[in-house]
Design an enzyme around this catalytic site. Structure first.
Site, PDB file in Angstrom:
ATOM      1  N   ASP A   6     108.219 -45.577 103.635  1.00  0.00           N
ATOM      2  CA  ASP A   6     108.933 -46.326 102.600  1.00  0.00           C
ATOM      3  C   ASP A   6     108.842 -45.616 101.243  1.00  0.00           C
ATOM      4  O   ASP A   6     107.873 -44.915 100.966  1.00  0.00           O
ATOM      5  CB  ASP A   6     108.306 -47.729 102.499  1.00  0.00           C
ATOM      6  N   GLY A   7     109.854 -45.834 100.420  1.00  0.00           N
ATOM      7  CA  GLY A   7     109.802 -45.348  99.037  1.00  0.00           C
ATOM      8  C   GLY A   7     110.777 -44.226  98.720  1.00  0.00           C
ATOM      9  O   GLY A   7     110.743 -43.675  97.628  1.00  0.00           O
ATOM     10  N   HIS A  23     116.304 -39.743 100.804  1.00  0.00           N
ATOM     11  CA  HIS A  23     116.117 -39.801 102.259  1.00  0.00           C
ATOM     12  C   HIS A  23     115.921 -38.390 102.832  1.00  0.00           C
ATOM     13  O   HIS A  23     115.139 -38.184 103.752  1.00  0.00           O
ATOM     14  CB  HIS A  23     117.317 -40.476 102.927  1.00  0.00           C
ATOM     15  N   GLU A  53     117.681 -54.353 110.124  1.00  0.00           N
ATOM     16  CA  GLU A  53     118.149 -54.926 108.855  1.00  0.00           C
ATOM     17  C   GLU A  53     118.809 -53.864 107.962  1.00  0.00           C
ATOM     18  O   GLU A  53     119.554 -54.198 107.042  1.00  0.00           O
ATOM     19  CB  GLU A  53     116.991 -55.568 108.083  1.00  0.00           C
ATOM     20  N   LEU A 117     102.329 -33.645 121.133  1.00  0.00           N
ATOM     21  CA  LEU A 117     102.406 -34.877 120.338  1.00  0.00           C
ATOM     22  C   LEU A 117     103.643 -35.656 120.785  1.00  0.00           C
ATOM     23  O   LEU A 117     104.723 -35.074 120.940  1.00  0.00           O
ATOM     24  CB  LEU A 117     102.476 -34.562 118.847  1.00  0.00           C
ATOM     25  N   ARG A 170     101.426 -47.570 105.735  1.00  0.00           N
ATOM     26  CA  ARG A 170     102.672 -47.813 105.006  1.00  0.00           C
ATOM     27  C   ARG A 170     102.603 -47.119 103.653  1.00  0.00           C
ATOM     28  O   ARG A 170     101.652 -47.318 102.886  1.00  0.00           O
ATOM     29  CB  ARG A 170     102.929 -49.300 104.800  1.00  0.00           C
TER      30      ARG A 170
HETATM   31  C1  FPP Z   1     112.734 -46.592 103.250  1.00  0.00           C
HETATM   32  O1  FPP Z   1     112.894 -46.163 101.919  1.00  0.00           O
HETATM   33  C2  FPP Z   1     113.205 -45.565 104.134  1.00  0.00           C
HETATM   34  C3  FPP Z   1     114.265 -45.679 104.959  1.00  0.00           C
HETATM   35  C4  FPP Z   1     115.066 -46.911 105.071  1.00  0.00           C
HETATM   36  C5  FPP Z   1     114.694 -44.564 105.776  1.00  0.00           C
HETATM   37  C6  FPP Z   1     113.586 -43.722 106.302  1.00  0.00           C
HETATM   38  C7  FPP Z   1     114.101 -42.402 106.608  1.00  0.00           C
HETATM   39  C8  FPP Z   1     113.441 -41.248 106.401  1.00  0.00           C
HETATM   40  C9  FPP Z   1     112.074 -41.167 105.910  1.00  0.00           C
HETATM   41  C10 FPP Z   1     114.055 -39.954 106.659  1.00  0.00           C
HETATM   42  C11 FPP Z   1     113.925 -39.555 108.072  1.00  0.00           C
HETATM   43  C12 FPP Z   1     115.120 -40.094 108.647  1.00  0.00           C
HETATM   44  C13 FPP Z   1     115.620 -39.831 109.804  1.00  0.00           C
HETATM   45  C14 FPP Z   1     116.939 -40.408 110.028  1.00  0.00           C
HETATM   46  C15 FPP Z   1     114.960 -39.025 110.852  1.00  0.00           C
HETATM   47  P1  FPP Z   1     113.732 -47.081 100.943  1.00  0.00           P
HETATM   48  O2  FPP Z   1     115.095 -46.507 100.852  1.00  0.00           O
HETATM   49  O3  FPP Z   1     113.630 -48.496 101.383  1.00  0.00           O
HETATM   50  O4  FPP Z   1     112.942 -46.844  99.611  1.00  0.00           O
HETATM   51  P2  FPP Z   1     112.817 -47.872  98.400  1.00  0.00           P
HETATM   52  O5  FPP Z   1     112.035 -49.058  98.925  1.00  0.00           O
HETATM   53  O6  FPP Z   1     112.054 -47.090  97.369  1.00  0.00           O
HETATM   54  O7  FPP Z   1     114.209 -48.196  97.977  1.00  0.00           O
END
Ligand code: FPP
Length: 225
Positions: A6-7, A23, A53, A117, A170
């Protein structure tokens, strides 16, 4: 081990770049962390890449995440395969566009023999949806009520071979499970870090593992004195 990555959005904002760039930086972090996990001897890693979601996010962002998954399959995961990483996907498959779903299946087939892994990428995944689906499969299989036990349900999850999670990490300071691996994390130790996912690295992973190693796990039993 499982990680809620997240983040990315906050990281993007802090760096004055688009959410898509955030991302993308998250995908680079994923590769880094998988390599660090191999070095630490971790056998199984499940990561949350796209939740049931997440479809409600802006159309552009959803499309960017689909493209990012495709690019990650093309560019990052083959290199990880050379290091012995077997990749599988966890979640619904019926809402993902056929061209992408086919790529996912191909990667799973091409890495099926690898064993250093086991990487599980949760994509269109929701813990509640997984449990509802398992319940539906119990009924479809004609399992009588008295035969429904934990083993019968666990055998009908998306990936029965995914072991129980010992450690759930997390990133980004949020203190939630957000519908991730609800069944498999029943006794997981939780580690939360303020670090935004794109900044997560090997030392952060090692710190989380150290924190886990210092915990006393009781699985509901009384602690030994
Ligand atoms: C949450 O951050 C992250 C996601 C919804 C996507 C996670 C994806 C990756 C880490 C990249 C790898 C991806 C793939 C497809 C292999 P957020 O957007 O909710 O962050 P925020 O809470 O700061 O807005």
């Amino acid at each position: 081990m499982a990680i809620i990555m997240d983040g990315n959005g906050r990281w993007a904002e802090a760096h004055g770049v688009s959410v898509a760039e955030g991302h993308r930086a998250g995908a680079r972090a994923l590769r880094r962390v998988v390599e660090a996990a191999i070095d630490l001897g971790i056998e199984t890693l499940a990561v949350y890449a796209f939740s049931t979601e997440n479809w409600t996010r802006p159309t552009d962002e959803v499309a960017d995440l689909m493209v990012l998954l495709s690019e990650t399959i093309d560019e990052e995961l083959p290199d990880l395969a050379k290091q012995g990483v077997r990749t599988r996907f966890l979640g619904r498959r019926d809402r993902i566009e056929p061209w992408l779903e086919q790529k996912m299946r191909l990667l799973e087939a091409r890495t099926a023999h690898l064993d250093t892994l086991h990487l599980w990428i949760a994509f269109d995944y929701g813990g509640r949806a997984e449990l509802v689906e398992a319940a539906r499969r119990l009924i479809e299989d004609g399992v009588p009520a008295e035969a429904v036990d934990e083993a019968a349900l666990a055998a009908r999850l998306y990936a029965p071979e995914l072991a129980e999670i010992d450690l759930l990490i997390r990133a980004s300071g949020e203190l939630r499970i957000s519908n991730f691996l609800l069944w498999q994390t029943a006794y997981a130790e939780l580690v939360f870090t303020d670090t935004l996912w794109p900044d997560f690295d090997a030392s952060e992973l090692a710190r989380a593992v150290d924190a886990y190693s210092a915990r006393q796990r009781r699985f509901g039993a009384r602690a030994l004195r």
